[in-house]
Scaffold this motif. Sequence first.
Motif, PDB file in Angstrom:
ATOM      1  N   LEU A  27      -5.093 -34.236  22.410  1.00 41.34           N
ATOM      2  CA  LEU A  27      -5.471 -33.272  23.436  1.00 41.34           C
ATOM      3  C   LEU A  27      -6.358 -33.933  24.485  1.00 41.34           C
ATOM      4  CD1 LEU A  27      -6.263 -30.205  21.151  1.00 41.34           C
ATOM      5  CD2 LEU A  27      -4.238 -30.557  22.558  1.00 41.34           C
ATOM      6  N   ASP A  31      -5.107 -30.696  29.214  1.00 40.05           N
ATOM      7  CA  ASP A  31      -4.627 -29.556  28.434  1.00 40.05           C
ATOM      8  C   ASP A  31      -5.555 -28.351  28.611  1.00 40.05           C
ATOM      9  OD1 ASP A  31      -2.329 -30.739  27.008  1.00 40.05           O
ATOM     10  OD2 ASP A  31      -3.856 -32.026  26.133  1.00 40.05           O
ATOM     11  N   VAL A  32      -6.851 -28.622  28.606  1.00 40.34           N
ATOM     12  CA  VAL A  32      -7.836 -27.555  28.765  1.00 40.34           C
ATOM     13  C   VAL A  32      -7.691 -26.911  30.144  1.00 40.34           C
ATOM     14  CG1 VAL A  32     -10.294 -27.010  28.849  1.00 40.34           C
ATOM     15  CG2 VAL A  32      -9.427 -28.635  27.151  1.00 40.34           C
ATOM     16  N   TYR A  35      -4.545 -24.816  30.284  1.00 37.24           N
ATOM     17  CA  TYR A  35      -4.748 -23.576  29.534  1.00 37.24           C
ATOM     18  C   TYR A  35      -5.533 -22.572  30.384  1.00 37.24           C
ATOM     19  CZ  TYR A  35      -5.814 -20.482  25.611  1.00 37.24           C
ATOM     20  OH  TYR A  35      -5.912 -19.390  24.790  1.00 37.24           O
ATOM     21  N   VAL A  62     -12.803 -27.345  22.648  1.00 37.64           N
ATOM     22  CA  VAL A  62     -11.685 -26.651  23.280  1.00 37.64           C
ATOM     23  C   VAL A  62     -11.545 -25.244  22.721  1.00 37.64           C
ATOM     24  CG1 VAL A  62     -10.495 -28.854  23.612  1.00 37.64           C
ATOM     25  CG2 VAL A  62      -9.865 -27.394  21.684  1.00 37.64           C
ATOM     26  N   ILE A  66      -6.159 -23.129  21.716  1.00 38.66           N
ATOM     27  CA  ILE A  66      -5.500 -24.405  22.010  1.00 38.66           C
ATOM     28  C   ILE A  66      -5.189 -25.116  20.701  1.00 38.66           C
ATOM     29  CG2 ILE A  66      -5.811 -26.715  23.011  1.00 38.66           C
ATOM     30  CD1 ILE A  66      -7.323 -25.457  25.306  1.00 38.66           C
ATOM     31  N   HIS A  69      -2.240 -23.160  19.028  1.00 33.88           N
ATOM     32  CA  HIS A  69      -0.940 -23.397  19.662  1.00 33.88           C
ATOM     33  C   HIS A  69      -0.442 -24.818  19.408  1.00 33.88           C
ATOM     34  CE1 HIS A  69      -1.028 -19.560  21.530  1.00 33.88           C
ATOM     35  NE2 HIS A  69      -1.946 -19.845  22.419  1.00 33.88           N
ATOM     36  N   THR A  70      -1.356 -25.785  19.413  1.00 28.84           N
ATOM     37  CA  THR A  70      -0.947 -27.167  19.194  1.00 28.84           C
ATOM     38  C   THR A  70      -0.385 -27.346  17.793  1.00 28.84           C
ATOM     39  OG1 THR A  70      -2.628 -27.940  20.763  1.00 28.84           O
ATOM     40  CG2 THR A  70      -1.709 -29.568  19.254  1.00 28.84           C
ATOM     41  N   TRP A 224       2.844 -26.674  24.488  1.00 24.43           N
ATOM     42  CA  TRP A 224       2.597 -26.787  23.046  1.00 24.43           C
ATOM     43  C   TRP A 224       3.767 -27.446  22.316  1.00 24.43           C
ATOM     44  CZ3 TRP A 224      -1.972 -26.101  24.132  1.00 24.43           C
ATOM     45  CH2 TRP A 224      -2.424 -25.044  24.922  1.00 24.43           C
ATOM     46  N   SER A 251      -2.697 -15.389  23.673  1.00 23.97           N
ATOM     47  CA  SER A 251      -3.679 -15.985  24.575  1.00 23.97           C
ATOM     48  C   SER A 251      -3.980 -15.090  25.767  1.00 23.97           C
ATOM     49  CB  SER A 251      -3.202 -17.356  25.050  1.00 23.97           C
ATOM     50  OG  SER A 251      -3.454 -18.337  24.076  1.00 23.97           O
TER      51      SER A 251
END
Length: 342
Positions: A27, A31-32, A35, A62, A66, A69-70, A224, A251
């Motif tokens: 990550l 990615d953050v 999102y 995070v 996240i 989902h990952t 994801w 989310s």
Amino acid sequence: MSKTNAGYFFEDYRVGQVLTHATPRTLSAGDVALYQALYGPRFALQSSGDVAEASGLPRGVVDDLITFHTVFGKTVPDISLNAVANLGYAEGRFLSRVQAGDTIRAESEVIGLKENSNGKTGIVWVRTKGFANGDRPVLEYVRWVMVRKGDVTAPAPETMVPELAEAVAAEALQVPEGLDWSDFDFDSSGEPHRFGDYAVGEVIDHVDGVTLTDPEHMMATRLWQNTAKVHFDVTARPDEQRLIYGGHIISLARALSFNGLANAQLLAAINGGAHANPAVAGDTIRAWSEVLDTARTENPSVGALRLRLVATKGAPGALRGEDGKYLPEVLLDLDYWAFIPI
């Protein structure tokens, strides 16, 4: 011989089977940011490195979803590539926090099987575990999925339906090491409401709504690495509409819940959940929450709220009809624990 992977069908699973999922994913701050762009969450702990540090946690923690989902995305090629629907969750626990730079991997064990009466599909239960940077546990949960049979003549397996807890016990919640909310900055968080301000039975209308679009949910699903066909391929469903990934609804609803639950800063557990009805592009969803329980933790500055989060196309507070079934406008019914300052 083909080198491609058509995915597992119902008859390919066996109770006790352990699946090690590809591909580990590192990550990043990107990615953050993505999102944030997709869902717009405003919880202070994940939005501000200063707030995280003041709370005793590292900068760059995070959003818990996240992590969810990952890990979930890692499982799709082996669990739900040929799924008709993802049916529910139970016994989910967030075991430690993830930071940008961590590499996440996942593995699952098949814990239950039941062929449906139509002989064309069956339900598969799996317990999934996520790990960071090798073997540090970060998440575990059970989910069950309706999966197509590749060969409808394949014999039905022996039925085994696992017994699952109604909820994660409050004493089993993992408060992050070092977390200290004894001097929490409520001005930065956006709302003054703390643990003692919420009562069991209270219903909170989160007011705002969001209209679903295909580009956003497809981008999120790719983020994801969720490869389920029903989210991308219009020929995968009889109505030729892309099914919105259930995690996308989770989310969005969680982000909407900020209005009224801004200080429910961290997810602690997922007790149960159902994607009650499908969602497609063009649907406008809203969210409401009900306080199911409250609990103090061993940390004197941290409380826990057990919350029901409902995403719906209908009115706040409406969940089931007189027949006990979910109303057709209800999309998500998620039961979870969240940590909140005392």
